[in-house]
Write a protein that holds these residues in place. Structure first.
Motif, mmCIF file in Angstrom:
data_model
loop_
_atom_site.group_PDB
_atom_site.id
_atom_site.type_symbol
_atom_site.label_atom_id
_atom_site.label_comp_id
_atom_site.label_asym_id
_atom_site.label_seq_id
_atom_site.Cartn_x
_atom_site.Cartn_y
_atom_site.Cartn_z
ATOM 1 N N HIS A 1 9.518 5.665 -2.325
ATOM 2 C CA HIS A 1 10.182 4.256 -3.483
ATOM 3 C C HIS A 1 8.570 3.488 -2.621
ATOM 4 O O HIS A 1 9.018 3.937 -1.096
ATOM 5 N N TYR A 2 8.158 2.527 -3.240
ATOM 6 C CA TYR A 2 7.230 1.531 -2.853
ATOM 7 C C TYR A 2 7.423 0.668 -1.884
ATOM 8 O O TYR A 2 7.114 0.118 -1.167
ATOM 9 N N VAL B 1 0.730 -2.440 -15.874
ATOM 10 C CA VAL B 1 1.944 -2.563 -15.997
ATOM 11 C C VAL B 1 2.799 -3.288 -15.145
ATOM 12 O O VAL B 1 2.272 -3.210 -14.065
ATOM 13 N N CYS B 2 3.081 -3.793 -15.133
ATOM 14 C CA CYS B 2 3.789 -5.267 -13.970
ATOM 15 C C CYS B 2 5.565 -4.725 -13.658
ATOM 16 O O CYS B 2 5.644 -4.752 -13.189
ATOM 17 N N GLY B 3 5.858 -4.721 -14.672
ATOM 18 C CA GLY B 3 7.367 -4.487 -14.209
ATOM 19 C C GLY B 3 7.903 -3.910 -16.114
ATOM 20 O O GLY B 3 7.008 -3.804 -16.841
ATOM 21 N N MET B 4 9.211 -3.332 -15.699
ATOM 22 C CA MET B 4 10.229 -2.650 -16.838
ATOM 23 C C MET B 4 11.721 -3.170 -16.994
ATOM 24 O O MET B 4 12.564 -2.260 -16.844
ATOM 25 N N MET C 1 -3.625 1.864 -19.108
ATOM 26 C CA MET C 1 -2.687 2.004 -19.026
ATOM 27 C C MET C 1 -2.612 1.540 -18.008
ATOM 28 O O MET C 1 -2.701 2.973 -16.954
ATOM 29 N N GLU C 2 -2.057 0.035 -16.645
ATOM 30 C CA GLU C 2 -2.419 0.761 -15.235
ATOM 31 C C GLU C 2 -1.546 -0.155 -14.779
ATOM 32 O O GLU C 2 -1.001 -1.171 -14.441
ATOM 33 N N GLY C 3 -0.601 1.034 -13.845
ATOM 34 C CA GLY C 3 0.164 -0.629 -13.491
ATOM 35 C C GLY C 3 -0.294 -1.054 -11.995
ATOM 36 O O GLY C 3 -1.164 0.035 -11.054
ATOM 37 N N PHE C 4 0.809 -1.827 -11.224
ATOM 38 C CA PHE C 4 -0.078 -2.742 -10.576
ATOM 39 C C PHE C 4 1.131 -2.783 -10.483
ATOM 40 O O PHE C 4 2.325 -3.366 -9.292
ATOM 41 N N ILE C 5 1.044 -3.818 -7.868
ATOM 42 C CA ILE C 5 1.532 -4.142 -6.359
ATOM 43 C C ILE C 5 0.970 -5.267 -6.627
ATOM 44 O O ILE C 5 0.038 -4.385 -5.763
ATOM 45 N N SER D 1 1.222 -6.727 -3.829
ATOM 46 C CA SER D 1 1.165 -6.640 -1.587
ATOM 47 C C SER D 1 -0.023 -6.078 -2.787
ATOM 48 O O SER D 1 -1.135 -6.530 -1.038
ATOM 49 N N ASP D 2 -0.943 -5.253 -3.117
ATOM 50 C CA ASP D 2 -2.263 -4.402 -2.926
ATOM 51 C C ASP D 2 -3.152 -5.979 -3.132
ATOM 52 O O ASP D 2 -4.957 -5.596 -2.242
ATOM 53 N N LEU E 1 4.385 3.658 -12.527
ATOM 54 C CA LEU E 1 2.889 4.277 -12.954
ATOM 55 C C LEU E 1 2.791 3.155 -11.894
ATOM 56 O O LEU E 1 1.721 2.297 -11.676
ATOM 57 N N ILE E 2 4.395 1.932 -11.707
ATOM 58 C CA ILE E 2 3.787 0.510 -11.363
ATOM 59 C C ILE E 2 3.767 0.832 -10.301
ATOM 60 O O ILE E 2 3.212 0.497 -8.839
ATOM 61 N N VAL F 1 -0.235 3.972 -10.568
ATOM 62 C CA VAL F 1 -1.984 4.653 -11.519
ATOM 63 C C VAL F 1 -2.005 4.047 -12.781
ATOM 64 O O VAL F 1 -1.688 3.375 -13.253
#
Lengths: 344, 344
Positions: free
Chosen positions: A67-68, A252-255, A280-284, A286-287, B273-274, B278
């Protein structure tokens, strides 16, 4: 040697499976010396003032591989974002008496051995608790997801789910500053009122009162959605994909609706990505912390001029922390959920 | 007046529900004057040489609203991409005797009233049928999806599903020219052999022999997938998402495994994705035709130097067209499925 103090801590009893209950955590009082121990070069010892309750913490309570973020360690205090005061420091960037925000422990005092996720509190005119929200990780999350990933254009339509939460309320307000039309959804009449009357969303609805999300979105977006800021996942995402416009963007921030399920819901209509050319793009977040100064430059004046507002739900005392965290997943909080451990 | 000719046509009998059968189409012979009728300014009359069988055509056989392409009209000939010879023209850009490719009818002769989707055949040294494939829409699809959407970097890992098809075989070869490591999947030993021995994929597997796609992908990509060129959807997409690397890209080109299902399969793990940051992006090649000259500049020398190859599955005669189209959805074709209606 430094004073030896009682240190109340929130302990994870054991890995959780799907949902989290208060009984998965317990309070323990240990002892701590209020001085950096020898051999701890580069560490910072802090008194925690505010702790931030964030949905991603649930995944850290699970035993996950690859996991991240790393899983928490059972029988140890959990960690998260917080606002703290430096009591002692062996790190050149931090001095005793300074206020900081970033990664800390869920306890009254923390010895932070790696302060790489600590930022200095820049502006003391604003409420300190804001550094767990609008001026901290959730604020940056809203900023990065909305502006960097979605490149909003004036006049575009924006939909935000979990819209009264720590991140959602800001996305909506950012969308208005960008000249967009924004609709939010939340889980109670009180929250919907907040969206419309306090945060200036163009419209809002209570998803719990909608039998058919698809029909609800068609009602609020008869011409479709350009930008979806995704906080919930599952059936809502499915309905949104049916209602996206051509060349729409989904950050896509959270689910959060999915985190407590044994088996997440399936999304059956991803072919909409093709027919509508949706990205559709997920991100974190902290990047993207290198953008923090740029973000502050934008957001601090907006707050001071009263053009943007922030609602917090502050639980008092570290004893209330487990309940506050668990409440996130049933939507008990109204606004950003914070725990006030001490006030300086 | 022009000669009056018999014109064999492939007729859609009725809208199809989920999957398509040969009996959903029928052959009809009508009459056509080989001259543009008066009042048809800007039209082009062509003799069709090759017709292209493409998966997107199934969606046009269904009664869909708000789709990116219009549904076909029952009791009329279906349309698609093809290579044709101009017999008469009232459009300034096209002259009698020229070869063109683009949107035409599934019939021996077509009166194309709006030739905005017609391109001139540039290079007659190469097989004309290639303009239904490597030099036409599928070639551009592979180019746009791989290079424009995925921005491949040398050394990255690439997975292509439906890899021996019209688009997939090119994505794999483009990936090799870009210095990537590429693995493809297909549905028979013969196709897998093609991938490895003819198209130069680094590895390939028969998805029909895999019980567990997730395990298969872990075997071929122990360190994960940087780029997925998505042609199939459903369970394979789910397995891929579990195996993506951080900051991976998914170009969503098609979901052929889903088109014939009453209810598409659900994808349950979009939270990848998060956690993996991705980006997943759908596209339609017709939005990108302005890049066609740039594409030809790259691909024609590669073909002439033998650095890239193309396998076609050519069905003879318009009578074979319905069967050829239906065969796409069971993977009967080996390589790009073309119908040869006439050879100049």
């Amino acid at each position: 040697m430094g004073e030896e103090m009682n240190n109340k801590q929130v302990i994870l009893n054991n890995y959780v499976k799907a949902s989290v209950k208060e009984s998965d955590m317990s309070l323990r009082t240990s002892k701590i010396q209020l001085k950096i121990p020898s051999g701890c070069d580069g560490a910072v010892l802090v008194k925690n003032l505010y702790l931030s309750c964030d949905p991603y913490m649930l995944s850290r309570m699970k035993k996950l591989e690859g996991h991240y973020v790393a899983s928490y360690t059972p029988d140890s205090p959990i960690t998260g974002y917080g606002v703290s005061k430096v009591l002692d420091s062996s790190h050149p960037n931090f001095k005793t008496g300074e206020l900081v925000w970033g990664g800390t422990g869920w306890e009254e005092y923390s010895l932070i051995k790696d302060p790489s996720l600590l930022f200095k509190v820049q502006d003391k005119d604003l409420p300190l608790s804001y550094y767990t929200g609008i001026l901290g990780m959730p604020g940056m999350t809203a900023y990065v997801g909305f502006f960097e990933l979605c490149s909003p254009k004036k006049g575009e339509t924006v939909y935000v789910s979990a819209a009264s939460g720590a991140v959602g309320q800001l996305v909506g307000q950012f969308a208005k500053t960008a000249g967009c039309y924004v609709v939010g959804s939340a889980g109670s009449k009180e929250k919907v009122d907040l969206l419309k009357n306090k945060f200036g969303f163009d419209d809002a609805f209570n998803y719990k009162e909608e039998q058919d999300y698809n029909a609800a979105l068609k009602r609020y977006f008869p011409d479709g959605i350009d930008i979806y800021f995704e906080n919930v996942g599952g059936k809502m995402l499915e309905a949104v994909l049916n209602n996206m416009k051509l060349f729409g963007r989904v950050a896509v921030c959270g689910m959060i609706s999915q985190y407590s399920l044994e088996q997440p819901e399936g999304v059956h209509n991803l072919s909409n990505l093709i027919t509508k050319r949706v990205r559709m793009e997920g991100f974190i977040v902290s990047d993207h912390y290198h953008l923090y100064p740029k973000f502050l430059e934008m957001v601090v004046p907006l707050i001071k001029e009263g053009k943007i507002t922030y609602v917090e739900d502050i639980a008092e005392g570290i004893e209330s922390a487990p309940g506050a965290l668990v409440g996130l997943f049933s939507g008990r909080n109204v606004g950003k959920q914070v725990v006030a451990v001490a006030r300086e």
